[in-house]
Design a protein around this motif. Sequence first.
Motif, mmCIF file in Angstrom:
data_model
loop_
_atom_site.group_PDB
_atom_site.id
_atom_site.type_symbol
_atom_site.label_atom_id
_atom_site.label_comp_id
_atom_site.label_asym_id
_atom_site.label_seq_id
_atom_site.Cartn_x
_atom_site.Cartn_y
_atom_site.Cartn_z
ATOM 1 N N ASN A 1 -10.927 -0.983 1.544
ATOM 2 C CA ASN A 1 -10.688 -1.487 2.899
ATOM 3 C C ASN A 1 -9.238 -1.926 3.087
ATOM 4 O OD1 ASN A 1 -13.157 -1.098 4.151
ATOM 5 N ND2 ASN A 1 -14.012 -3.024 3.400
ATOM 6 N N VAL A 2 -8.643 -2.529 2.059
ATOM 7 C CA VAL A 2 -7.240 -2.936 2.163
ATOM 8 C C VAL A 2 -6.356 -1.713 2.368
ATOM 9 C CG1 VAL A 2 -5.284 -3.906 0.884
ATOM 10 C CG2 VAL A 2 -7.508 -5.060 0.842
ATOM 11 N N LEU A 3 -6.700 -0.618 1.678
ATOM 12 C CA LEU A 3 -5.901 0.601 1.784
ATOM 13 C C LEU A 3 -6.109 1.339 3.103
ATOM 14 C CD1 LEU A 3 -6.376 2.013 -1.831
ATOM 15 C CD2 LEU A 3 -4.314 0.967 -0.906
ATOM 16 N N ASN A 4 -7.348 1.306 3.606
ATOM 17 C CA ASN A 4 -7.677 2.139 4.765
ATOM 18 C C ASN A 4 -8.011 1.370 6.037
ATOM 19 O OD1 ASN A 4 -7.643 4.769 3.304
ATOM 20 N ND2 ASN A 4 -9.319 3.837 2.164
ATOM 21 N N HIS A 5 -8.557 0.156 5.899
ATOM 22 C CA HIS A 5 -8.943 -0.641 7.064
ATOM 23 C C HIS A 5 -8.599 -2.110 6.819
ATOM 24 C CE1 HIS A 5 -11.153 2.892 8.468
ATOM 25 N NE2 HIS A 5 -11.736 2.949 7.278
ATOM 26 N N PRO A 6 -7.316 -2.429 6.696
ATOM 27 C CA PRO A 6 -6.928 -3.804 6.327
ATOM 28 C C PRO A 6 -7.414 -4.860 7.310
ATOM 29 C CG PRO A 6 -5.036 -2.516 7.097
ATOM 30 C CD PRO A 6 -6.156 -1.554 6.901
ATOM 31 N N GLU A 7 -7.696 -4.473 8.545
ATOM 32 C CA GLU A 7 -8.152 -5.448 9.535
ATOM 33 C C GLU A 7 -9.536 -5.994 9.192
ATOM 34 O OE1 GLU A 7 -9.760 -1.483 10.727
ATOM 35 O OE2 GLU A 7 -7.825 -2.254 10.020
ATOM 36 N N ARG A 8 -10.253 -5.343 8.293
ATOM 37 C CA ARG A 8 -11.596 -5.778 7.912
ATOM 38 C C ARG A 8 -11.592 -6.800 6.772
ATOM 39 N NH1 ARG A 8 -14.716 0.085 7.563
ATOM 40 N NH2 ARG A 8 -14.271 0.794 9.712
ATOM 41 N N ALA B 1 -7.793 -12.046 0.574
ATOM 42 C CA ALA B 1 -8.192 -10.876 -0.209
ATOM 43 C C ALA B 1 -7.110 -9.803 -0.171
ATOM 44 C CB ALA B 1 -9.513 -10.317 0.325
ATOM 45 N N ARG B 2 -6.500 -9.625 0.995
ATOM 46 C CA ARG B 2 -5.417 -8.635 1.097
ATOM 47 C C ARG B 2 -4.276 -8.987 0.159
ATOM 48 N NH1 ARG B 2 -6.214 -8.746 6.754
ATOM 49 N NH2 ARG B 2 -4.304 -9.954 7.081
ATOM 50 N N ARG B 3 -3.976 -10.294 0.090
ATOM 51 C CA ARG B 3 -2.864 -10.720 -0.770
ATOM 52 C C ARG B 3 -3.183 -10.445 -2.247
ATOM 53 N NH1 ARG B 3 -2.693 -15.596 0.664
ATOM 54 N NH2 ARG B 3 -1.351 -15.268 2.467
ATOM 55 N N LYS B 4 -4.412 -10.718 -2.650
ATOM 56 C CA LYS B 4 -4.805 -10.459 -4.041
ATOM 57 C C LYS B 4 -4.679 -8.979 -4.382
ATOM 58 C CE LYS B 4 -8.218 -14.210 -4.509
ATOM 59 N NZ LYS B 4 -9.663 -14.510 -4.703
ATOM 60 N N VAL B 5 -5.145 -8.135 -3.467
ATOM 61 C CA VAL B 5 -5.118 -6.694 -3.722
ATOM 62 C C VAL B 5 -3.689 -6.162 -3.731
ATOM 63 C CG1 VAL B 5 -5.780 -4.433 -2.807
ATOM 64 C CG2 VAL B 5 -7.441 -6.299 -2.845
ATOM 65 N N THR B 6 -2.881 -6.569 -2.772
ATOM 66 C CA THR B 6 -1.493 -6.070 -2.729
ATOM 67 C C THR B 6 -0.698 -6.564 -3.935
ATOM 68 O OG1 THR B 6 -0.898 -7.920 -1.272
ATOM 69 C CG2 THR B 6 -1.431 -5.824 -0.212
ATOM 70 N N ASP B 7 -0.999 -7.785 -4.410
ATOM 71 C CA ASP B 7 -0.329 -8.268 -5.628
ATOM 72 C C ASP B 7 -0.731 -7.423 -6.831
ATOM 73 O OD1 ASP B 7 0.929 -10.244 -4.212
ATOM 74 O OD2 ASP B 7 -0.405 -11.866 -4.861
ATOM 75 N N ALA B 8 -2.009 -7.084 -6.922
ATOM 76 C CA ALA B 8 -2.490 -6.266 -8.040
ATOM 77 C C ALA B 8 -1.885 -4.862 -7.988
ATOM 78 C CB ALA B 8 -4.021 -6.190 -8.009
ATOM 79 N N ILE B 9 -1.792 -4.306 -6.775
ATOM 80 C CA ILE B 9 -1.179 -2.975 -6.610
ATOM 81 C C ILE B 9 0.266 -2.995 -7.092
ATOM 82 C CG2 ILE B 9 -0.315 -1.372 -4.853
ATOM 83 C CD1 ILE B 9 -2.926 -1.870 -3.309
ATOM 84 N N ARG B 10 0.989 -4.049 -6.718
ATOM 85 C CA ARG B 10 2.392 -4.161 -7.133
ATOM 86 C C ARG B 10 2.501 -4.327 -8.641
ATOM 87 N NH1 ARG B 10 3.559 -8.863 -5.067
ATOM 88 N NH2 ARG B 10 3.245 -9.862 -7.086
ATOM 89 N N ASP B 11 1.678 -5.204 -9.225
ATOM 90 C CA ASP B 11 1.770 -5.484 -10.663
ATOM 91 C C ASP B 11 1.406 -4.278 -11.517
ATOM 92 O OD1 ASP B 11 2.460 -8.052 -9.955
ATOM 93 O OD2 ASP B 11 0.451 -8.892 -10.308
ATOM 94 N N LEU B 12 0.425 -3.492 -11.067
ATOM 95 C CA LEU B 12 -0.039 -2.349 -11.849
ATOM 96 C C LEU B 12 0.714 -1.056 -11.540
ATOM 97 C CD1 LEU B 12 -3.906 -2.956 -11.628
ATOM 98 C CD2 LEU B 12 -2.413 -3.365 -13.605
ATOM 99 N N GLY B 13 1.476 -1.061 -10.434
ATOM 100 C CA GLY B 13 2.190 0.158 -10.047
ATOM 101 C C GLY B 13 1.256 1.222 -9.514
ATOM 102 N N PHE B 14 0.189 0.790 -8.824
ATOM 103 C CA PHE B 14 -0.799 1.730 -8.285
ATOM 104 C C PHE B 14 -0.188 2.570 -7.166
ATOM 105 C CE2 PHE B 14 -3.845 2.539 -4.837
ATOM 106 C CZ PHE B 14 -4.784 3.333 -5.492
ATOM 107 N N VAL B 15 -0.460 3.890 -7.197
ATOM 108 C CA VAL B 15 -0.068 4.811 -6.135
ATOM 109 C C VAL B 15 -1.334 5.513 -5.667
ATOM 110 C CG1 VAL B 15 1.296 6.822 -5.484
ATOM 111 C CG2 VAL B 15 2.221 5.159 -7.113
ATOM 112 N N ARG B 16 -1.645 5.413 -4.388
ATOM 113 C CA ARG B 16 -2.885 6.001 -3.884
ATOM 114 C C ARG B 16 -2.818 7.527 -3.939
ATOM 115 N NH1 ARG B 16 -3.629 4.153 2.135
ATOM 116 N NH2 ARG B 16 -5.433 5.531 2.007
#
Length: 344
Positions: A21-28, A33-48
Motif C-alpha cells: 500500500n505504501v508503494l501503490n496506495h500511500p493514502e491508505r 506506518a509510511r515512515r517505517k516503510v520508507t525508512d526500511a526501503i532506504r536502509d535496505l536499498g530496496f528498488v521496486r
Amino acid sequence: MTVSVKEVAQRAGVSVGTVSNVLNHPERVSEAARRKVTDAIRDLGFVRNDAARQLRAGRSTTLGLVVLDVRNPFFTDVALGAEDAAAAAGLSVLLGNSDENPERESTYLDLFEEQRVFGVLISPVGDVGERLHRLRERGTPAVLVDRVSADETTSSVSVDDVEGGRVAVEHLIAQGRRRIAYVGGPFAIRQVTDRLEGAQRAIDASPDAALEVLTTHGLTVLEGRRIGEQIAARPAARRPDAVFAANDLLAMGLLQALVMQGRVRVPDDVALIGFDDIDFMTAAVVPISSVRQPSRLIGETAVRLLLAESEDPSVERQRIEFTPELVARASTGVVAEDQRNSGA
C-alpha cells in the motif's frame, strides 16, 4: 543482491500488504506506518520491480521508439517530442537505434513485444507492415514515424518527402543550376526514394536541367564526405553545379569534402542543399540550405495517435502529413533571414 518486499516488511515491522500500500496506495496508510516503510526501503536499498508490477496489471507505462539513426539530430528531436507527449500522459520512452539495419530493427521489435510495451513508434528501414499488424493483434498499438503506411492499416506521422524533394530542386533550378546531383541511399529507406521522386519531378518540369544520382551506403557525414571527395576529384566540366543531399548529415559531409580540398567553392561552383534542417546547418562554415520538417511535432503527434488507438483499438487509422518548408541559406547563394538576424 535483490531486496524483496518481504524483507522490507520484516525490517519495518509491518505486513507485506502495508508495504504494498505504501508503494501503490500511500493514502491508505498512516503517516507512522509510511515512515517505517520508507525508512526500511532506504536502509535496505530496496528498488521496486516496476516491470513485474506492470505485467501483473497487464499494462506497461513504457513506449518503444525505434529510429533509423540516433546520431542524426532530426531523430533526437523526434524522440524529445515523443518524450514530452509521453510524460504528459504518465508514460516513459525506451529508445532503440536500428542504425539502418533490418535485423537490429527486428531485434528491438522482439524486445518491445516481450516487454509488452504500451505501444510502438517506429521509423522503419523497410516494410514492417505485417510485423506491426501482428503486434496490434496482440494488443500493442503502433504508429509509423517519418513514414507513410503503404496499405493505410497503420497510423503515420510524416512530412511530404516527395514535395520536399521537389521544392529543394526547384530552388536549385531557380538559382540557375542545371547539372544537379542527388546524393542518398540506401534506397530501401522510403524517405530516400520519395525525396528522389520529388527531385525528378522538378527536373522533368525543367527541360534544360539534368539529374545525376550518386548512391550512398548510409545517411551519414562520412558517406557525404566520400561522395564529396569524388565530386571534387572530377574535372570542373564534369562536376554537378548543384547537389541535393537526402539529409543534412550527408550535406555536412559533402560541404566538408568540397571546402577542405579548396578546389571547389560553395556555392560559386557547386550549390548545396540538405533535408531536415537540423541545428548544425546554421553553424556550418558555409550555412547550408535545407528543407525543414517539424521534428518535435512529429514525435508529439505520433504519441497522440498511439494514445488514441490504445483507448479504442477500432479507431480509424490516421495519416498526418506535414508540409515541408524551404530554408535557403548561403550554400545556395541566398542570405537567409536567420543569417541577417545574427548579423552574418
